[in-house]
Write a protein that holds these residues in place. Structure first.
Motif, PDB file in Angstrom:
ATOM      1  N   ILE B 222       0.567  -1.475   0.207  1.00 27.75           N
ATOM      2  CA  ILE B 222       0.409  -0.024  -0.211  1.00 27.75           C
ATOM      3  C   ILE B 222       0.855   1.126  -0.230  1.00 27.75           C
ATOM      4  O   ILE B 222       0.838   2.203  -0.193  1.00 27.75           O
ATOM      5  CB  ILE B 222      -0.974  -0.129   1.314  1.00 27.75           C
ATOM      6  N   PHE B 230     -10.385   4.397  -4.711  1.00 27.74           N
ATOM      7  CA  PHE B 230     -10.899   2.833  -3.437  1.00 27.74           C
ATOM      8  C   PHE B 230     -10.387   1.506  -4.656  1.00 27.74           C
ATOM      9  O   PHE B 230      -9.824   0.824  -4.594  1.00 27.74           O
ATOM     10  CB  PHE B 230     -11.826   2.658  -3.010  1.00 27.74           C
ATOM     11  N   LEU B 233      -6.794   0.625  -4.598  1.00 26.87           N
ATOM     12  CA  LEU B 233      -6.199   0.046  -2.920  1.00 26.87           C
ATOM     13  C   LEU B 233      -6.726  -1.599  -2.634  1.00 26.87           C
ATOM     14  O   LEU B 233      -5.525  -2.661  -2.706  1.00 26.87           O
ATOM     15  CB  LEU B 233      -7.061   1.016  -1.822  1.00 26.87           C
ATOM     16  N   TYR B 234      -8.258  -1.656  -3.520  1.00 26.83           N
ATOM     17  CA  TYR B 234      -7.871  -2.604  -3.494  1.00 26.83           C
ATOM     18  C   TYR B 234      -7.638  -3.747  -4.403  1.00 26.83           C
ATOM     19  O   TYR B 234      -7.268  -5.213  -3.968  1.00 26.83           O
ATOM     20  CB  TYR B 234      -9.951  -3.080  -4.144  1.00 26.83           C
ATOM     21  N   VAL B 237      -4.197  -4.640  -2.307  1.00 25.91           N
ATOM     22  CA  VAL B 237      -4.175  -5.932  -1.700  1.00 25.91           C
ATOM     23  C   VAL B 237      -4.545  -7.471  -1.956  1.00 25.91           C
ATOM     24  O   VAL B 237      -4.121  -7.802  -1.626  1.00 25.91           O
ATOM     25  CB  VAL B 237      -5.060  -5.318  -0.826  1.00 25.91           C
ATOM     26  N   ILE B 283      -2.188  -1.992   8.572  1.00 31.01           N
ATOM     27  CA  ILE B 283      -2.657  -1.789   7.014  1.00 31.01           C
ATOM     28  C   ILE B 283      -3.899  -0.787   7.369  1.00 31.01           C
ATOM     29  O   ILE B 283      -3.799   0.093   6.190  1.00 31.01           O
ATOM     30  CB  ILE B 283      -3.195  -3.076   7.002  1.00 31.01           C
ATOM     31  N   VAL B 284      -4.915  -0.527   8.129  1.00 26.43           N
ATOM     32  CA  VAL B 284      -5.843  -0.094   8.150  1.00 26.43           C
ATOM     33  C   VAL B 284      -5.726   1.499   8.545  1.00 26.43           C
ATOM     34  O   VAL B 284      -6.375   2.448   7.350  1.00 26.43           O
ATOM     35  CB  VAL B 284      -6.768   0.137   9.439  1.00 26.43           C
ATOM     36  N   SER B 286      -2.340   2.583   7.581  1.00 28.60           N
ATOM     37  CA  SER B 286      -1.535   2.614   5.649  1.00 28.60           C
ATOM     38  C   SER B 286      -2.978   3.248   5.267  1.00 28.60           C
ATOM     39  O   SER B 286      -2.338   3.867   3.953  1.00 28.60           O
ATOM     40  CB  SER B 286      -0.835   1.960   5.414  1.00 28.60           C
ATOM     41  N   MET B 287      -3.291   2.582   5.129  1.00 24.01           N
ATOM     42  CA  MET B 287      -4.827   3.297   4.323  1.00 24.01           C
ATOM     43  C   MET B 287      -5.133   4.836   4.278  1.00 24.01           C
ATOM     44  O   MET B 287      -6.500   5.430   3.277  1.00 24.01           O
ATOM     45  CB  MET B 287      -6.182   2.275   4.195  1.00 24.01           C
ATOM     46  N   ALA B 300     -12.951   0.510   6.598  1.00 26.74           N
ATOM     47  CA  ALA B 300     -11.383  -0.316   5.753  1.00 26.74           C
ATOM     48  C   ALA B 300     -10.559  -1.121   6.446  1.00 26.74           C
ATOM     49  O   ALA B 300     -10.574  -2.078   5.879  1.00 26.74           O
ATOM     50  CB  ALA B 300     -10.354   1.057   6.626  1.00 26.74           C
ATOM     51  N   LEU B 304     -10.257  -4.516   3.259  1.00 23.54           N
ATOM     52  CA  LEU B 304      -9.177  -5.296   3.752  1.00 23.54           C
ATOM     53  C   LEU B 304      -9.723  -6.449   2.959  1.00 23.54           C
ATOM     54  O   LEU B 304      -9.003  -7.247   2.954  1.00 23.54           O
ATOM     55  CB  LEU B 304      -8.486  -4.982   4.812  1.00 23.54           C
TER      56      LEU B 304
END
Lengths: 90, 446
Positions: B222, B230, B233-234, B237, B283-284, B286-287, B300, B304
């Motif tokens: 990320i 989004f 981002l998706y 991941v 992770i959350v 970093s989002m 988030a 994830l």
């Protein structure tokens, strides 16, 4: 063919390639591919080697290369080729 | 096969600097052959496990050496001890069984042995009753044994009486002991995760299950890609999760070949460890949620978890276990800090349970809060599992101290922070007995 990936990282200085590759030659492990760069003084080398020609198991080879790396002041990582095949190819 | 330098760099980076490793290789083994109406006979038959377990231990060491990939723990899951106690419903015998399993694990260099477990979704049978009665004594006197009580399922309902007995037991446990027991809803048969690991019904005699750990690799992906939508981002991941799961698949296949035991499943979960750079909360964050617990955390986490499942399902045919994102508080250094700082409360964990499935995990509670509040907290999680038809668990650690205090358990367990529970009297509710009937979801399945 059973392969291993040898990664060498550290501060650049003469003799790193020679040190690592002579250790491999000593064990009759053939180098199939080699790439090496120096970025801002950091030496990075990645080798693909053939374990089938060698007279040593990967665990022992890792141990020996890491001992050699210590002498040379560099870090040595040894992974099995399957790891790369599984993670990068479907 | 040729690889590009970028591809090699990526794998090396994940394995060496982003803490991508295999959290556990779990041998699930049917031990029902040792059920007997004579305690001596059953303990003697259990001793036969020593050989296969030692071979398993050696095989895992060998695979670790061969692949160069770190395998953090070796675990064994045995048939639920509930069945052993059916013919001899005696707490003394339960204690001997627990100690025997612990000893076998120690001798064969197994880190955890799971299976001091019972199913009691609708009611307590002879075996599950005695298991519960002996739980605190067994856990307090063992080191590697873990256990689980499944006291709710969408198919059977929620057994409140069993929950109350369970709370009575954990209140008598040391922190180390209570970290090895969980109470669950809809427990799966093939979980490689302690404390819920056990060898379930409908499984072959032995199988190898894998749990991966790779939050650091996802965070790295990320941070490198800096997604602005989004969907991007998706995608990031999903791709990283594919690679993480693929490593689990490789390790599973290699161990299973080495041992001649069939491959069970790969659990698609992201699980943290107290190590820096190995955090699901990170992770959350970093989002873009700067402190987990902030509004948006549930979304988030939902994003994830869904992306992890989609990426992971392509990497293995054998999805099993709990497959989600784990958010144990103490085992995740950032989660533990946010709880201490007050950004994260128990009800946030409850909301997050709706989209992931560790439920309320590794959360400290003050013994002074009393049995009723802890019972009610567990009931909240279990009924969510019941209604949403998903796997959920609770692992609370009763501690002496005030909310906000922390106790360092060390190793994988990390620092346990005592959570603040609501100052509301619920005794009139929890004093009711019996079980809650099956939800309407049950009717849909016939």
């Amino acid at each position: 063919m059973e392969t291993a990936i040898v990664v060498v990282i550290g501060a650049d200085k003469p003799g790193i390639v020679a040190g690592i590759s002579s250790k491999l030659a000593e064990r009759n492990v053939n180098i199939i591919d080699i790439t090496q760069t120096v970025l801002r003084g950091i030496f990075t080398m990645i080798m693909v080697v053939d374990l089938d020609t060698g007279n040593v198991g990967i665990g022992k080879l890792r141990e020996e290369l890491q001992a050699k790396g210590k002498e040379l002041g560099v870090e040595v990582l040894v992974y099995h080729g399957e790891v790369f095949k599984f993670m990068e190819r479907v | 096969m040729k690889y590009t330098a970028d591809e090699m760099g990526e794998v090396i980076n994940m394995l060496s600097w982003e803490d991508l490793d295999i959290r556990s290789v779990t041998l699930s083994v049917n031990t029902l052959y040792a059920v007997s109406d004579s305690p001596e006979r059953s303990l003697e038959k259990l001793s036969y496990l020593q050989g296969p377990l030692t071979r398993f231990s050696e095989a895992v060491d060998h695979v670790q050496e061969k692949l160069g990939v770190k395998i953090v723990t070796k675990r064994v899951a045995v048939s639920p001890v509930q069945y052993f106690l059916e013919p001899i419903p005696d707490t003394e015998y339960a204690l001997r069984l627990g100690r025997k399993l612990d000893e076998i694990a120690f001798k064969s260099r197994i880190d955890y042995i799971g299976g001091f477990s019972a199913y009691a979704d609708r009611g307590l049978g002879r075996g599950s009753y005695v298991l519960l009665l002996s739980l605190h004594e067994v856990m307090n006197s063992t080191q590697r044994l873990s256990g689980m009580l499944n006291s709710a399922s969408t198919q059977e309902g929620l057994n409140v009486d069993a929950v109350k007995m369970f709370v009575d037991e954990i209140m008598k446990m040391s922190p180390y002991a209570s970290s090895r027991v969980a109470i669950m809803a809809n427990s799966p048969q093939d979980s490689p995760f302690v404390p819920s690991a056990h060898h379930g019904r409908g499984m072959p005699n032995a199988s190898i299950n894998i749990a991966v750990s790779g939050p650091g690799a996802i965070v790295g992906a990320i941070r490198r890609s800096r997604p602005s939508t989004f969907q991007e981002l998706y995608e990031v991941v999903k791709k990283a999760s594919f690679k993480v799961t693929r490593l689990g698949e490789l390790v599973g296949r290699t161990v299973s070949e080495e041992l001649g035991v069939q491959m069970g499943s790969v659990d698609l979960s992201l699980a943290p460890s107290p190590a820096v750079r190995d955090s699901v909360a990170e992770i959350v964050e970093s989002m873009g949620i700067s402190k987990i617990g902030g509004h948006g955390s549930v979304t988030a986490l939902a994003l994830l978890m869904d992306a992890v499942k989609k990426g992971g399902s392509m990497a293995t045919n054998l999805v099993g276990g709990l497959s989600s994102a784990f958010i144990p508080v103490s085992e995740d250094s950032i989660m533990a800090n946010r709880m201490k700082e007050g950004y994260l409360e128990v009800n946030d964990l409850l909301a997050m349970s709706a989209v992931c499935n560790s439920g309320i995990d590794m959360v400290g509670v003050s013994r002074d809060e009393g049995h009723d509040k802890v019972t009610a907290l567990i009931l909240d999680v279990l009924s969510m599992g019941l209604i949403l038809n998903k796997i959920l668990g609770v692992r609370v650690i009763p501690l002496d101290g005030k909310p906000g205090d922390e106790v360092d358990l060390g190793g994988l367990l990390g620092k346990v922070v005592i959570a603040r529970l609501k100052p509301v009297d619920v005794r009139d509710f929890t004093s009711k007995t019996g079980f809650m009937p099956t939800p309407v979801k049950r009717l849909e399945t016939g």
